[in-house]
Write a protein that holds these residues in place. Structure first.
Motif, PDB file in Angstrom:
ATOM      1  N   ASP A 296      12.779  21.780 -23.431  1.00 31.51           N
ATOM      2  CA  ASP A 296      13.799  22.220 -24.391  1.00 31.51           C
ATOM      3  C   ASP A 296      14.792  21.099 -24.693  1.00 31.51           C
ATOM      4  N   ALA A 297      15.183  20.361 -23.676  1.00 24.68           N
ATOM      5  CA  ALA A 297      16.159  19.286 -23.888  1.00 24.68           C
ATOM      6  C   ALA A 297      15.583  18.202 -24.802  1.00 24.68           C
ATOM      7  N   ALA A 298      14.329  17.827 -24.587  1.00 20.38           N
ATOM      8  CA  ALA A 298      13.719  16.792 -25.429  1.00 20.38           C
ATOM      9  C   ALA A 298      13.631  17.268 -26.880  1.00 20.38           C
ATOM     10  N   ASP A 299      13.244  18.526 -27.051  1.00 20.87           N
ATOM     11  CA  ASP A 299      13.140  19.117 -28.382  1.00 20.87           C
ATOM     12  C   ASP A 299      14.507  19.120 -29.083  1.00 20.87           C
ATOM     13  N   TYR A 300      15.514  19.576 -28.351  1.00 21.82           N
ATOM     14  CA  TYR A 300      16.885  19.634 -28.872  1.00 21.82           C
ATOM     15  C   TYR A 300      17.407  18.235 -29.224  1.00 21.82           C
ATOM     16  N   LEU A 301      17.188  17.287 -28.331  1.00 19.16           N
ATOM     17  CA  LEU A 301      17.658  15.911 -28.573  1.00 19.16           C
ATOM     18  C   LEU A 301      17.053  15.364 -29.864  1.00 19.16           C
TER      19      LEU A 301
ATOM     20  N   ALA B 210      22.984  12.433 -26.497  1.00 23.04           N
ATOM     21  CA  ALA B 210      22.319  12.423 -25.187  1.00 23.04           C
ATOM     22  C   ALA B 210      23.143  13.180 -24.143  1.00 23.04           C
ATOM     23  N   VAL B 211      24.429  12.906 -24.109  1.00 24.02           N
ATOM     24  CA  VAL B 211      25.303  13.564 -23.118  1.00 24.02           C
ATOM     25  C   VAL B 211      25.344  15.073 -23.353  1.00 24.02           C
ATOM     26  N   GLU B 212      25.530  15.464 -24.604  1.00 23.90           N
ATOM     27  CA  GLU B 212      25.642  16.903 -24.892  1.00 23.90           C
ATOM     28  C   GLU B 212      24.310  17.616 -24.660  1.00 23.90           C
ATOM     29  N   GLY B 213      23.210  16.961 -25.009  1.00 26.38           N
ATOM     30  CA  GLY B 213      21.892  17.573 -24.789  1.00 26.38           C
ATOM     31  C   GLY B 213      21.598  17.735 -23.310  1.00 26.38           C
ATOM     32  N   ALA B 214      21.917  16.715 -22.528  1.00 26.63           N
ATOM     33  CA  ALA B 214      21.670  16.789 -21.085  1.00 26.63           C
ATOM     34  C   ALA B 214      22.511  17.892 -20.453  1.00 26.63           C
ATOM     35  N   ALA B 215      23.775  17.995 -20.883  1.00 26.08           N
ATOM     36  CA  ALA B 215      24.657  19.021 -20.312  1.00 26.08           C
ATOM     37  C   ALA B 215      24.193  20.417 -20.710  1.00 26.08           C
ATOM     38  N   ARG B 216      23.771  20.571 -21.947  1.00 28.00           N
ATOM     39  CA  ARG B 216      23.388  21.904 -22.427  1.00 28.00           C
ATOM     40  C   ARG B 216      22.226  22.491 -21.611  1.00 28.00           C
ATOM     41  N   PHE B 217      21.277  21.643 -21.237  1.00 21.39           N
ATOM     42  CA  PHE B 217      20.093  22.155 -20.541  1.00 21.39           C
ATOM     43  C   PHE B 217      20.117  21.866 -19.031  1.00 21.39           C
ATOM     44  N   GLY B 218      21.163  21.231 -18.582  1.00 20.39           N
ATOM     45  CA  GLY B 218      21.315  20.995 -17.145  1.00 20.39           C
ATOM     46  C   GLY B 218      20.220  20.122 -16.557  1.00 20.39           C
ATOM     47  N   ILE B 219      19.748  19.170 -17.341  1.00 18.14           N
ATOM     48  CA  ILE B 219      18.679  18.301 -16.834  1.00 18.14           C
ATOM     49  C   ILE B 219      19.278  17.212 -15.937  1.00 18.14           C
TER      50      ILE B 219
ATOM     51  N   MET C 171      23.764  13.621 -12.487  1.00 12.83           N
ATOM     52  CA  MET C 171      23.058  13.518 -13.768  1.00 12.83           C
ATOM     53  C   MET C 171      23.105  12.064 -14.268  1.00 12.83           C
ATOM     54  N   SER C 172      21.988  11.579 -14.764  1.00 17.18           N
ATOM     55  CA  SER C 172      21.938  10.227 -15.323  1.00 17.18           C
ATOM     56  C   SER C 172      21.599  10.320 -16.811  1.00 17.18           C
ATOM     57  N   VAL C 173      22.481   9.807 -17.642  1.00 16.48           N
ATOM     58  CA  VAL C 173      22.252   9.849 -19.090  1.00 16.48           C
ATOM     59  C   VAL C 173      22.414   8.433 -19.642  1.00 16.48           C
ATOM     60  N   VAL C 174      21.386   7.955 -20.323  1.00 17.87           N
ATOM     61  CA  VAL C 174      21.424   6.603 -20.882  1.00 17.87           C
ATOM     62  C   VAL C 174      20.990   6.661 -22.346  1.00 17.87           C
ATOM     63  N   ALA C 175      21.766   5.994 -23.207  1.00 18.45           N
ATOM     64  CA  ALA C 175      21.372   5.850 -24.618  1.00 18.45           C
ATOM     65  C   ALA C 175      21.437   4.374 -24.964  1.00 18.45           C
ATOM     66  N   ARG C 176      20.408   3.884 -25.634  1.00 23.52           N
ATOM     67  CA  ARG C 176      20.349   2.467 -25.992  1.00 23.52           C
ATOM     68  C   ARG C 176      19.949   2.307 -27.444  1.00 23.52           C
ATOM     69  N   LEU C 177      20.449   1.228 -28.047  1.00 18.80           N
ATOM     70  CA  LEU C 177      20.085   0.866 -29.410  1.00 18.80           C
ATOM     71  C   LEU C 177      19.508  -0.541 -29.342  1.00 18.80           C
ATOM     72  N   THR C 178      18.376  -0.759 -30.002  1.00 18.74           N
ATOM     73  CA  THR C 178      17.742  -2.071 -29.896  1.00 18.74           C
ATOM     74  C   THR C 178      17.109  -2.483 -31.220  1.00 18.74           C
ATOM     75  N   ASP C 179      17.098  -3.781 -31.463  1.00 20.09           N
ATOM     76  CA  ASP C 179      16.358  -4.261 -32.642  1.00 20.09           C
ATOM     77  C   ASP C 179      15.009  -4.848 -32.204  1.00 20.09           C
ATOM     78  N   GLY C 180      14.702  -4.735 -30.931  1.00 22.24           N
ATOM     79  CA  GLY C 180      13.422  -5.234 -30.425  1.00 22.24           C
ATOM     80  C   GLY C 180      12.388  -4.127 -30.325  1.00 22.24           C
ATOM     81  N   GLU C 181      11.174  -4.533 -30.044  1.00 27.82           N
ATOM     82  CA  GLU C 181      10.079  -3.575 -29.931  1.00 27.82           C
ATOM     83  C   GLU C 181      10.343  -2.588 -28.783  1.00 27.82           C
ATOM     84  N   ILE C 182      10.058  -1.321 -29.030  1.00 21.73           N
ATOM     85  CA  ILE C 182      10.154  -0.311 -27.972  1.00 21.73           C
ATOM     86  C   ILE C 182       8.766  -0.144 -27.362  1.00 21.73           C
ATOM     87  N   ARG C 183       8.694  -0.270 -26.045  1.00 24.62           N
ATOM     88  CA  ARG C 183       7.409  -0.113 -25.340  1.00 24.62           C
ATOM     89  C   ARG C 183       7.466   1.188 -24.539  1.00 24.62           C
ATOM     90  N   PRO C 184       6.989   2.272 -25.122  1.00 29.42           N
ATOM     91  CA  PRO C 184       7.123   3.584 -24.470  1.00 29.42           C
ATOM     92  C   PRO C 184       6.487   3.641 -23.096  1.00 29.42           C
TER      93      PRO C 184
END
Lengths: 71, 153
Positions: free
Chosen positions: B110-115, B68-77, B1-14
């Motif tokens: 479901d995981a995205a919704d929950y997160l 992020a970690v708890e959401g990923a674990a809950r849905f097994g993504i 499983m790969s889980v990444v969370a980031r915080l940024t003050d720069g522009e987010i480019r989806p």
């Protein structure tokens, strides 16, 4: 929260006290602020969010925050 | 499983984040993404010139990581990415980007919704809608809280 200032030292018992005890001390020192100012306030010790019954050791630092907005 | 969370003050480019996420989501059969954008009006329809998101230097990123970690674990993504902005944000700019990947679509949805429900209510931010005339600190709405409660945890 800004009315309490950025940093404050409060006298507590040698064996520490609870977070809610600290809140009471704050209100005693700043009665003009009023109890409503602490409504919804969250606190953290050592970078962990804690509940009001968390025990704070003498000399330990507690951060108080206004209610989170969420993301 | 790969889980990444980031915080940024720069522009987010989806579009860039999504492309990178898909490229890295090996083995996934489904990818879901969500973008939260800053609105130009408040709940009453008044103009908002900018959103100010204050953060805590340590607690904010930790709250994002925990969610992020708890959401990923809950849905097994298999893969999860959360990127959140702080600082001053203009209307139309992205505040938050979430992407999830899993072998099948339901877990990713479901995981995205929950997160997002957890981010809207638990992420450590203080948010202010500002205009030239005024400013207003905002709290999670009743709808945000109801969204969080429906997951039962």
């Amino acid at each position: 929260m800004e009315r309490f200032g950025p940093f404050l030292q409060l006298p507590v018992a040698e064996d520490g006290c609870s977070v809610s005890d600290l809140s009471r001390l704050l209100l005693e020192r700043f009665p003009e602020v009023g109890q409503d100012a602490l409504k919804g306030v969250r606190s953290a010790v050592a970078d962990e969010i804690v509940t009001d019954d968390h025990h704070v050791a003498a000399g330990e630092e507690v951060e108080f925050f206004p209610l989170f907005s969420g993301g | 499983m790969s889980v990444v969370a980031r915080l940024t003050d720069g522009e987010i480019r989806p579009e860039i984040l999504l492309e990178e996420f898909i490229a890295g989501a090996s083995g996934a059969g489904a990818v879901v993404s969500f973008c939260g954008l800053a609105r130009g009006t408040d709940h009453a329809g008044a103009r908002v010139d900018r959103l100010r998101l204050d953060h805590h230097p340590r607690l904010t990123i930790r709250s994002l990581e925990r969610i992020a970690v708890e959401g990923a674990a809950r849905f097994g993504i298999s893969h999860c990415l959360v990127v959140h902005r702080h600082g001053l944000i203009r209307p139309g700019e992205t505040i938050v980007f979430v992407a999830t990947a899993s072998p099948h679509r339901r877990a990713a949805f479901d995981a995205a919704d929950y997160l997002m429900d957890r981010l809207k209510t638990e992420a450590v931010f203080w948010k202010k809608e500002e205009s030239e005339a005024s400013g207003r600190w905002i709290e999670p709405t009743d709808a945000d809280r109801a969204g969080r409660l429906r997951w039962g945890d």
